[in-house]
Write a protein that holds these residues in place. Structure first.
Motif, PDB file in Angstrom:
ATOM      1  N   VAL A  97      -0.698 -16.784  -1.443  1.00  0.00           N
ATOM      2  CA  VAL A  97      -1.260 -16.742  -2.799  1.00  0.00           C
ATOM      3  C   VAL A  97      -1.952 -15.414  -3.093  1.00  0.00           C
ATOM      4  O   VAL A  97      -2.293 -15.125  -4.238  1.00  0.00           O
ATOM      5  CB  VAL A  97      -2.298 -17.881  -3.013  1.00  0.00           C
ATOM      6  CG1 VAL A  97      -1.616 -19.239  -2.960  1.00  0.00           C
ATOM      7  CG2 VAL A  97      -3.421 -17.812  -2.004  1.00  0.00           C
ATOM      8  N   GLU A  98      -2.155 -14.570  -2.059  1.00  0.00           N
ATOM      9  CA  GLU A  98      -3.074 -13.441  -2.237  1.00  0.00           C
ATOM     10  C   GLU A  98      -2.578 -12.365  -3.202  1.00  0.00           C
ATOM     11  O   GLU A  98      -3.386 -11.735  -3.874  1.00  0.00           O
ATOM     12  CB  GLU A  98      -3.443 -12.823  -0.878  1.00  0.00           C
ATOM     13  CG  GLU A  98      -2.285 -12.305  -0.040  1.00  0.00           C
ATOM     14  CD  GLU A  98      -1.732 -13.339   0.945  1.00  0.00           C
ATOM     15  OE1 GLU A  98      -1.859 -14.557   0.669  1.00  0.00           O
ATOM     16  OE2 GLU A  98      -1.162 -12.926   1.960  1.00  0.00           O
ATOM     17  N   HIS A  99      -1.266 -12.161  -3.312  1.00  0.00           N
ATOM     18  CA  HIS A  99      -0.808 -11.071  -4.186  1.00  0.00           C
ATOM     19  C   HIS A  99      -0.892 -11.443  -5.662  1.00  0.00           C
ATOM     20  O   HIS A  99      -1.299 -10.631  -6.484  1.00  0.00           O
ATOM     21  CB  HIS A  99       0.601 -10.620  -3.803  1.00  0.00           C
ATOM     22  CG  HIS A  99       0.683 -10.114  -2.390  1.00  0.00           C
ATOM     23  ND1 HIS A  99       1.871  -9.909  -1.741  1.00  0.00           N
ATOM     24  CD2 HIS A  99      -0.287  -9.787  -1.496  1.00  0.00           C
ATOM     25  CE1 HIS A  99       1.627  -9.477  -0.508  1.00  0.00           C
ATOM     26  NE2 HIS A  99       0.327  -9.408  -0.337  1.00  0.00           N
ATOM     27  N   VAL A 100      -0.525 -12.683  -5.996  1.00  0.00           N
ATOM     28  CA  VAL A 100      -0.612 -13.094  -7.403  1.00  0.00           C
ATOM     29  C   VAL A 100      -2.081 -13.219  -7.810  1.00  0.00           C
ATOM     30  O   VAL A 100      -2.467 -12.828  -8.925  1.00  0.00           O
ATOM     31  CB  VAL A 100       0.213 -14.378  -7.682  1.00  0.00           C
ATOM     32  CG1 VAL A 100      -0.393 -15.617  -7.048  1.00  0.00           C
ATOM     33  CG2 VAL A 100       0.373 -14.596  -9.184  1.00  0.00           C
TER      34      VAL A 100
ATOM     35  N   ARG B 199       2.734  -1.896  -1.087  1.00  0.00           N
ATOM     36  CA  ARG B 199       3.487  -3.013  -0.493  1.00  0.00           C
ATOM     37  C   ARG B 199       2.902  -3.486   0.843  1.00  0.00           C
ATOM     38  O   ARG B 199       2.283  -2.720   1.567  1.00  0.00           O
ATOM     39  CB  ARG B 199       4.947  -2.591  -0.249  1.00  0.00           C
ATOM     40  CG  ARG B 199       5.753  -2.369  -1.512  1.00  0.00           C
ATOM     41  CD  ARG B 199       6.985  -1.533  -1.228  1.00  0.00           C
ATOM     42  NE  ARG B 199       6.612  -0.174  -0.818  1.00  0.00           N
ATOM     43  CZ  ARG B 199       7.464   0.739  -0.400  1.00  0.00           C
ATOM     44  NH1 ARG B 199       8.749   0.456  -0.317  1.00  0.00           N
ATOM     45  NH2 ARG B 199       7.041   1.951  -0.062  1.00  0.00           N
ATOM     46  N   THR B 200       3.185  -4.726   1.146  1.00  0.00           N
ATOM     47  CA  THR B 200       2.852  -5.279   2.455  1.00  0.00           C
ATOM     48  C   THR B 200       3.686  -4.556   3.518  1.00  0.00           C
ATOM     49  O   THR B 200       4.621  -3.822   3.192  1.00  0.00           O
ATOM     50  CB  THR B 200       3.070  -6.808   2.473  1.00  0.00           C
ATOM     51  OG1 THR B 200       2.500  -7.336   3.668  1.00  0.00           O
ATOM     52  CG2 THR B 200       4.538  -7.180   2.414  1.00  0.00           C
ATOM     53  N   PHE B 201       3.334  -4.721   4.790  1.00  0.00           N
ATOM     54  CA  PHE B 201       3.990  -3.905   5.808  1.00  0.00           C
ATOM     55  C   PHE B 201       4.068  -4.659   7.121  1.00  0.00           C
ATOM     56  O   PHE B 201       3.369  -5.653   7.332  1.00  0.00           O
ATOM     57  CB  PHE B 201       3.216  -2.596   6.015  1.00  0.00           C
ATOM     58  CG  PHE B 201       1.796  -2.840   6.451  1.00  0.00           C
ATOM     59  CD1 PHE B 201       0.828  -3.141   5.514  1.00  0.00           C
ATOM     60  CD2 PHE B 201       1.458  -2.816   7.792  1.00  0.00           C
ATOM     61  CE1 PHE B 201      -0.482  -3.409   5.908  1.00  0.00           C
ATOM     62  CE2 PHE B 201       0.149  -3.075   8.191  1.00  0.00           C
ATOM     63  CZ  PHE B 201      -0.814  -3.371   7.245  1.00  0.00           C
TER      64      PHE B 201
ATOM     65  N   ARG C 226      -4.123   0.890   0.940  1.00  0.00           N
ATOM     66  CA  ARG C 226      -4.126   0.422  -0.455  1.00  0.00           C
ATOM     67  C   ARG C 226      -3.670  -1.036  -0.514  1.00  0.00           C
ATOM     68  O   ARG C 226      -4.195  -1.825  -1.299  1.00  0.00           O
ATOM     69  CB  ARG C 226      -3.218   1.292  -1.332  1.00  0.00           C
ATOM     70  CG  ARG C 226      -3.816   2.664  -1.595  1.00  0.00           C
ATOM     71  CD  ARG C 226      -2.804   3.563  -2.287  1.00  0.00           C
ATOM     72  NE  ARG C 226      -3.252   4.931  -2.311  1.00  0.00           N
ATOM     73  CZ  ARG C 226      -3.709   5.570  -3.401  1.00  0.00           C
ATOM     74  NH1 ARG C 226      -3.745   4.945  -4.567  1.00  0.00           N
ATOM     75  NH2 ARG C 226      -4.111   6.808  -3.326  1.00  0.00           N
ATOM     76  N   HIS C 227      -2.680  -1.409   0.326  1.00  0.00           N
ATOM     77  CA  HIS C 227      -2.287  -2.813   0.350  1.00  0.00           C
ATOM     78  C   HIS C 227      -3.412  -3.693   0.912  1.00  0.00           C
ATOM     79  O   HIS C 227      -3.604  -4.826   0.463  1.00  0.00           O
ATOM     80  CB  HIS C 227      -0.984  -3.053   1.131  1.00  0.00           C
ATOM     81  CG  HIS C 227      -0.538  -4.471   0.992  1.00  0.00           C
ATOM     82  ND1 HIS C 227       0.134  -4.933  -0.113  1.00  0.00           N
ATOM     83  CD2 HIS C 227      -0.765  -5.552   1.776  1.00  0.00           C
ATOM     84  CE1 HIS C 227       0.319  -6.230   0.002  1.00  0.00           C
ATOM     85  NE2 HIS C 227      -0.225  -6.639   1.144  1.00  0.00           N
ATOM     86  N   LYS C 228      -4.153  -3.167   1.887  1.00  0.00           N
ATOM     87  CA  LYS C 228      -5.299  -3.923   2.413  1.00  0.00           C
ATOM     88  C   LYS C 228      -6.335  -4.166   1.305  1.00  0.00           C
ATOM     89  O   LYS C 228      -6.941  -5.229   1.254  1.00  0.00           O
ATOM     90  CB  LYS C 228      -5.951  -3.174   3.589  1.00  0.00           C
ATOM     91  CG  LYS C 228      -5.088  -3.040   4.827  1.00  0.00           C
ATOM     92  CD  LYS C 228      -4.720  -4.373   5.431  1.00  0.00           C
ATOM     93  CE  LYS C 228      -5.932  -5.064   6.044  1.00  0.00           C
ATOM     94  NZ  LYS C 228      -5.541  -6.373   6.651  1.00  0.00           N
TER      95      LYS C 228
ATOM     96  N   LEU D  80      -5.559  -4.381  -1.897  1.00  0.00           N
ATOM     97  CA  LEU D  80      -4.887  -5.378  -2.744  1.00  0.00           C
ATOM     98  C   LEU D  80      -5.162  -6.793  -2.206  1.00  0.00           C
ATOM     99  O   LEU D  80      -5.559  -7.705  -2.949  1.00  0.00           O
ATOM    100  CB  LEU D  80      -3.385  -5.067  -2.758  1.00  0.00           C
ATOM    101  CG  LEU D  80      -2.439  -5.859  -3.672  1.00  0.00           C
ATOM    102  CD1 LEU D  80      -1.168  -5.058  -3.900  1.00  0.00           C
ATOM    103  CD2 LEU D  80      -2.094  -7.219  -3.145  1.00  0.00           C
ATOM    104  N   ASP D  81      -4.974  -6.959  -0.887  1.00  0.00           N
ATOM    105  CA  ASP D  81      -5.226  -8.261  -0.257  1.00  0.00           C
ATOM    106  C   ASP D  81      -6.702  -8.655  -0.367  1.00  0.00           C
ATOM    107  O   ASP D  81      -7.031  -9.811  -0.648  1.00  0.00           O
ATOM    108  CB  ASP D  81      -4.848  -8.215   1.230  1.00  0.00           C
ATOM    109  CG  ASP D  81      -3.347  -8.366   1.460  1.00  0.00           C
ATOM    110  OD1 ASP D  81      -2.626  -8.835   0.563  1.00  0.00           O
ATOM    111  OD2 ASP D  81      -2.891  -8.001   2.571  1.00  0.00           O
ATOM    112  N   LEU D  82      -7.589  -7.686  -0.123  1.00  0.00           N
ATOM    113  CA  LEU D  82      -9.036  -7.955  -0.198  1.00  0.00           C
ATOM    114  C   LEU D  82      -9.419  -8.457  -1.590  1.00  0.00           C
ATOM    115  O   LEU D  82     -10.187  -9.409  -1.735  1.00  0.00           O
ATOM    116  CB  LEU D  82      -9.818  -6.672   0.148  1.00  0.00           C
ATOM    117  CG  LEU D  82     -11.325  -6.680  -0.150  1.00  0.00           C
ATOM    118  CD1 LEU D  82     -12.059  -7.716   0.689  1.00  0.00           C
ATOM    119  CD2 LEU D  82     -11.935  -5.297   0.101  1.00  0.00           C
TER     120      LEU D  82
HETATM  121 ZN   LIG Z   1      -0.660  -8.716   1.399  1.00  0.00          ZN
END
Ligand SMILES: [Zn+2]
Length: 279
Positions: free
Chosen positions: A71-74, A181-183, A226-228, A230-232
């Motif tokens: 659910v974290e990205h939306v 993006r995720t990695f 930057r993705h970290k 985004l997740d945070l």
């Molecule tokens: Zn993520």
């Protein structure tokens, strides 16, 4: 700041990263003070810290057997685009991974239109510093104006140490954070596949690092941190309030974020309850 919602519903379908299952979501407008809620098989699950059931590889929300993964990205996109109220109707076990970032969500929200509502946002403004540690990982929340995030990530080579420092509002979120993006690592992806995980993972929805470097072109040299962020931000949205504070994250991840959010939410709710109500 005033609360906001979407002008129109937005739909997404596609593969889930972990299950590989087909998934679709519809994100709909919602009234003031509604917050963000998932609707899973007709059951409403508010997007708040209490409803997190797992954080191992992705954030899973649920009540009883009604659960949705990744659910974290939306949630990050709703938070980043300053949308306080929305209903996310889910079909399938997971939110579609799209390109592994929150760009498609943020772009679709902007395109559908973001409508200001009549009431002010419910803000989270800490009065004193808060710190949560786990070994060499930490999440530090300091009083501040607006929302500033500093993140230090440290991953095995070839990623190494990466740093991000920025103020987060809808404009900076959309240009500086949402497209990250995720990695994963090539050897890790192979191992996950063998365990039946990351079934939906491909070079189209995650940056894959081989010992020689990224297998795709990066969007920034520090795309990982930057993705970290985004997740945070997705995890912080589980406060159910708009944070106005200074956040320092050191090597932190979903587990530490969610533990911190739960504790901050508990403290903040108990403080609200201490206020005597007029009779
Ligand atoms: Zn993520």
């Amino acid at each position: 700041m005033t609360q906001a919602t979407l002008r129109d519903a937005v739909r997404f379908s596609g593969v889930g990263l972990h299950t590989g299952a087909d998934a679709s979501v519809e994100i709909r407008p919602a009234p003031t003070d509604h917050g963000v809620q998932f609707v899973i098989d007709g059951v409403r699950v508010p997007a708040t810290g209490e409803h997190v059931v797992e954080t191992a590889r992705a954030t899973v929300l649920g009540i009883g057997t009604h659960m949705v993964s990744t659910v974290e990205h939306v949630l990050s996109a709703l938070f980043g685009m300053e949308i306080a109220n929305a209903e996310i109707a889910v079909s399938g076990p997971e939110i579609p991974i799209v390109d592994g970032s929150a760009k498609a969500f943020a772009d679709a929200f902007a395109q559908a239109g973001i409508e200001k509502q009549s009431r002010p946002t419910i803000d989270f403004e800490p009065l004193e510093p808060f710190e949560m540690r786990d070994g060499d990982r930490a999440l530090i929340v300091l009083p501040g104006d607006g929302l500033r995030v500093r993140f230090v990530a440290d991953f095995p080579p070839p990623v190494g140490v990466q740093y991000f420092d920025g103020w987060i509002d809808a404009a900076t979120y959309r240009s500086e954070i949402a497209p990250a993006r995720t990695f994963g690592y090539l050897d890790e992806v192979t191992a996950l596949r063998a365990r039946g995980l990351a079934r939906g993972g491909s070079l189209d929805n995650a940056i894959v690092f081989s010992p020689n470097g990224a297998m795709q072109e990066l969007r920034w040299s520090n795309e990982v941190v930057r993705h970290k962020v985004l997740d945070l931000l997705g995890d912080l949205s589980l406060l159910g309030m708009r944070p106005r504070c200074d956040i320092v994250a050191i090597k932190s991840g979903h587990d530490l974020h969610v533990r911190a959010v739960r504790e901050l939410r508990e403290r903040s709710l108990s403080r609200t309850h201490e206020v005597p109500s007029p009779t």
